[in-house]
Scaffold this motif. Structure first.
Motif, PDB file in Angstrom:
ATOM      1  N   GLU A  22       0.837  -1.205   0.000  1.00 10.51           N
ATOM      2  CA  GLU A  22       0.000   0.000   0.000  1.00 10.51           C
ATOM      3  C   GLU A  22       0.872   1.255   0.000  1.00 10.51           C
ATOM      4  OE1 GLU A  22      -2.558  -0.432   3.400  1.00 10.51           O
ATOM      5  OE2 GLU A  22      -3.595  -2.149   2.528  1.00 10.51           O
ATOM      6  N   GLY A  23       1.885   1.265   0.837  1.00 11.58           N
ATOM      7  CA  GLY A  23       2.780   2.419   0.906  1.00 11.58           C
ATOM      8  C   GLY A  23       3.558   2.624  -0.381  1.00 11.58           C
ATOM      9  N   VAL A  24       4.026   1.530  -0.979  1.00 11.68           N
ATOM     10  CA  VAL A  24       4.749   1.620  -2.247  1.00 11.68           C
ATOM     11  C   VAL A  24       3.823   2.178  -3.324  1.00 11.68           C
ATOM     12  CG1 VAL A  24       5.758   0.219  -4.094  1.00 11.68           C
ATOM     13  CG2 VAL A  24       6.455  -0.147  -1.730  1.00 11.68           C
ATOM     14  N   ALA A  25       2.601   1.672  -3.375  1.00 15.29           N
ATOM     15  CA  ALA A  25       1.647   2.139  -4.379  1.00 15.29           C
ATOM     16  C   ALA A  25       1.365   3.636  -4.214  1.00 15.29           C
ATOM     17  CB  ALA A  25       0.346   1.337  -4.278  1.00 15.29           C
ATOM     18  N   GLY A  70       3.350   5.807  -3.016  1.00 15.23           N
ATOM     19  CA  GLY A  70       4.546   6.478  -3.512  1.00 15.23           C
ATOM     20  C   GLY A  70       4.582   6.581  -5.025  1.00 15.23           C
ATOM     21  N   PHE A  71       3.977   5.616  -5.712  1.00 15.95           N
ATOM     22  CA  PHE A  71       3.917   5.629  -7.177  1.00 15.95           C
ATOM     23  C   PHE A  71       2.625   6.280  -7.673  1.00 15.95           C
ATOM     24  CE2 PHE A  71       6.688   1.611  -7.048  1.00 15.95           C
ATOM     25  CZ  PHE A  71       7.850   2.328  -7.287  1.00 15.95           C
ATOM     26  N   ASP A  72       1.848   6.837  -6.740  1.00 13.48           N
ATOM     27  CA  ASP A  72       0.560   7.463  -7.057  1.00 13.48           C
ATOM     28  C   ASP A  72      -0.396   6.448  -7.695  1.00 13.48           C
ATOM     29  OD1 ASP A  72      -1.143   9.642  -6.887  1.00 13.48           O
ATOM     30  OD2 ASP A  72      -0.675  10.344  -8.926  1.00 13.48           O
ATOM     31  N   GLU A  73      -0.413   5.256  -7.104  1.00 14.32           N
ATOM     32  CA  GLU A  73      -1.288   4.178  -7.555  1.00 14.32           C
ATOM     33  C   GLU A  73      -2.029   3.621  -6.345  1.00 14.32           C
ATOM     34  OE1 GLU A  73       1.553   2.666 -11.242  1.00 14.32           O
ATOM     35  OE2 GLU A  73       1.461   1.455  -9.444  1.00 14.32           O
ATOM     36  N   ASN A  74      -2.869   2.619  -6.577  1.00  9.78           N
ATOM     37  CA  ASN A  74      -3.636   1.993  -5.510  1.00  9.78           C
ATOM     38  C   ASN A  74      -3.343   0.493  -5.509  1.00  9.78           C
ATOM     39  OD1 ASN A  74      -5.529   1.004  -3.733  1.00  9.78           O
ATOM     40  ND2 ASN A  74      -7.218   2.214  -4.549  1.00  9.78           N
ATOM     41  N   ALA A  75      -2.785  -0.020  -4.445  1.00 10.38           N
ATOM     42  CA  ALA A  75      -2.388  -1.432  -4.367  1.00 10.38           C
ATOM     43  C   ALA A  75      -3.570  -2.372  -4.547  1.00 10.38           C
ATOM     44  CB  ALA A  75      -1.688  -1.712  -3.042  1.00 10.38           C
ATOM     45  N   SER A  76      -4.748  -1.961  -4.135  1.00 10.66           N
ATOM     46  CA  SER A  76      -5.914  -2.843  -4.253  1.00 10.66           C
ATOM     47  C   SER A  76      -6.386  -3.005  -5.698  1.00 10.66           C
ATOM     48  CB  SER A  76      -7.054  -2.341  -3.364  1.00 10.66           C
ATOM     49  OG  SER A  76      -7.492  -1.075  -3.810  1.00 10.66           O
ATOM     50  N   ASP A  77      -5.786  -2.267  -6.631  1.00 11.47           N
ATOM     51  CA  ASP A  77      -6.125  -2.412  -8.049  1.00 11.47           C
ATOM     52  C   ASP A  77      -5.422  -3.605  -8.690  1.00 11.47           C
ATOM     53  OD1 ASP A  77      -7.680  -0.139  -7.911  1.00 11.47           O
ATOM     54  OD2 ASP A  77      -6.179   1.174  -8.836  1.00 11.47           O
ATOM     55  N   TYR A  78      -4.564  -4.303  -7.924  1.00  5.70           N
ATOM     56  CA  TYR A  78      -3.737  -5.369  -8.492  1.00  5.70           C
ATOM     57  C   TYR A  78      -3.956  -6.683  -7.767  1.00  5.70           C
ATOM     58  CZ  TYR A  78      -1.609  -1.212 -10.371  1.00  5.70           C
ATOM     59  OH  TYR A  78      -1.424  -0.009 -10.996  1.00  5.70           O
ATOM     60  N   GLU A  79      -3.734  -7.761  -8.517  1.00  4.76           N
ATOM     61  CA  GLU A  79      -3.833  -9.104  -7.951  1.00  4.76           C
ATOM     62  C   GLU A  79      -2.935 -10.036  -8.746  1.00  4.76           C
ATOM     63  OE1 GLU A  79      -7.845 -10.470  -8.361  1.00  4.76           O
ATOM     64  OE2 GLU A  79      -7.835 -10.297 -10.536  1.00  4.76           O
ATOM     65  N   THR A  80      -2.649 -11.186  -8.164  1.00  7.31           N
ATOM     66  CA  THR A  80      -1.888 -12.183  -8.903  1.00  7.31           C
ATOM     67  C   THR A  80      -2.872 -13.040  -9.685  1.00  7.31           C
ATOM     68  OG1 THR A  80      -1.920 -13.702  -7.028  1.00  7.31           O
ATOM     69  CG2 THR A  80      -0.023 -12.243  -7.213  1.00  7.31           C
ATOM     70  N   GLY A  81      -2.437 -13.481 -10.827  1.00  6.15           N
ATOM     71  CA  GLY A  81      -3.283 -14.360 -11.628  1.00  6.15           C
ATOM     72  C   GLY A  81      -4.084 -13.605 -12.665  1.00  6.15           C
ATOM     73  N   MET A  82      -5.414 -13.709 -12.584  1.00  2.00           N
ATOM     74  CA  MET A  82      -6.315 -13.163 -13.578  1.00  2.00           C
ATOM     75  C   MET A  82      -6.258 -11.635 -13.583  1.00  2.00           C
ATOM     76  SD  MET A  82     -10.318 -14.180 -14.156  1.00  2.00           S
ATOM     77  CE  MET A  82     -10.807 -13.661 -12.541  1.00  2.00           C
ATOM     78  N   LYS A 138       4.376   0.394 -11.936  1.00  2.00           N
ATOM     79  CA  LYS A 138       5.552   0.288 -11.070  1.00  2.00           C
ATOM     80  C   LYS A 138       5.215  -0.506  -9.805  1.00  2.00           C
ATOM     81  CE  LYS A 138       7.739   4.548 -12.615  1.00  2.00           C
ATOM     82  NZ  LYS A 138       8.173   5.895 -12.233  1.00  2.00           N
ATOM     83  N   THR A 139       3.995  -0.364  -9.321  1.00 10.76           N
ATOM     84  CA  THR A 139       3.566  -1.114  -8.132  1.00 10.76           C
ATOM     85  C   THR A 139       3.558  -2.608  -8.437  1.00 10.76           C
ATOM     86  OG1 THR A 139       2.229   0.735  -7.340  1.00 10.76           O
ATOM     87  CG2 THR A 139       1.689  -1.452  -6.475  1.00 10.76           C
ATOM     88  N   ALA A 140       3.015  -2.978  -9.584  1.00 10.35           N
ATOM     89  CA  ALA A 140       2.973  -4.389  -9.971  1.00 10.35           C
ATOM     90  C   ALA A 140       4.387  -4.949 -10.110  1.00 10.35           C
ATOM     91  CB  ALA A 140       2.202  -4.560 -11.277  1.00 10.35           C
ATOM     92  N   ARG A 141       5.290  -4.193 -10.726  1.00 15.39           N
ATOM     93  CA  ARG A 141       6.674  -4.657 -10.885  1.00 15.39           C
ATOM     94  C   ARG A 141       7.337  -4.812  -9.518  1.00 15.39           C
ATOM     95  NH1 ARG A 141       4.370  -4.526 -14.914  1.00 15.39           N
ATOM     96  NH2 ARG A 141       3.964  -6.581 -14.101  1.00 15.39           N
TER      97      ARG A 141
END
Length: 133
Positions: free
Chosen positions: A73-76, A78-90, A97-100
């Motif tokens: 969440e903190g990294v996201a 910092g990248f001006d993104e939202n960590a909850s927008d990402y998941e593994t798999g589908m 940058k958060t996904a990477r």
């Protein structure tokens, strides 16, 4: 030659503590004094692998307390993104940058190769359900 992260000098009274903590003796130096006393100094080193294993253990403790999610969440943020927008798999491939960062974390800390993708929208999930995906 072995790679040491830290190198120190200690006396015979401390060497066992260091050895029990994963340090290794690199060499010894014996000093003799005019009064007949002898002193042995130990040049010791902490191997890189020992420190890495200890650091990974600390990270696992953090993960057990749910701090991995907070890190993401903190990294996201910092990248001006939202960590909850990402998941593994589908999901959708993304250059985020958060996904990477999340993929790199899993590869380094958990020795797992995962693909972090942008979550599908509710509409996309509904369409997939209609078409049997």
């Amino acid at each position: 030659m072995k790679e040491y992260i830290r190198v120190d000098l200690c006396g015979s009274g401390q060497v066992d503590k260091y050895l029990n903590d994963g340090w290794e003796i690199i060499e010894t130096a014996k000093q003799s004094y005019p009064d007949g006393e002898t002193k042995v100094d130990y040049h010791i080193g902490l191997p890189a692998k020992v420190l890495v294993d200890k650091l990974l253990s600390v990270i696992k403790d953090y993960e057990a307390q749910g701090l991995k999610e907070r890190l993401f969440e903190g990294v996201a943020i910092g990248f001006d993104e939202n960590a909850s927008d990402y998941e593994t798999g589908m999901g959708h491939a993304t250059p985020s940058k958060t996904a990477r960062y999340m993929e790199n974390y899993e590869r380094i800390v958990n020795n797992q190769i995962v693909q972090v993708r942008k979550k599908l929208t509710q509409q996309e999930l509904k369409e997939r359900a209609e078409f049997g995906f």
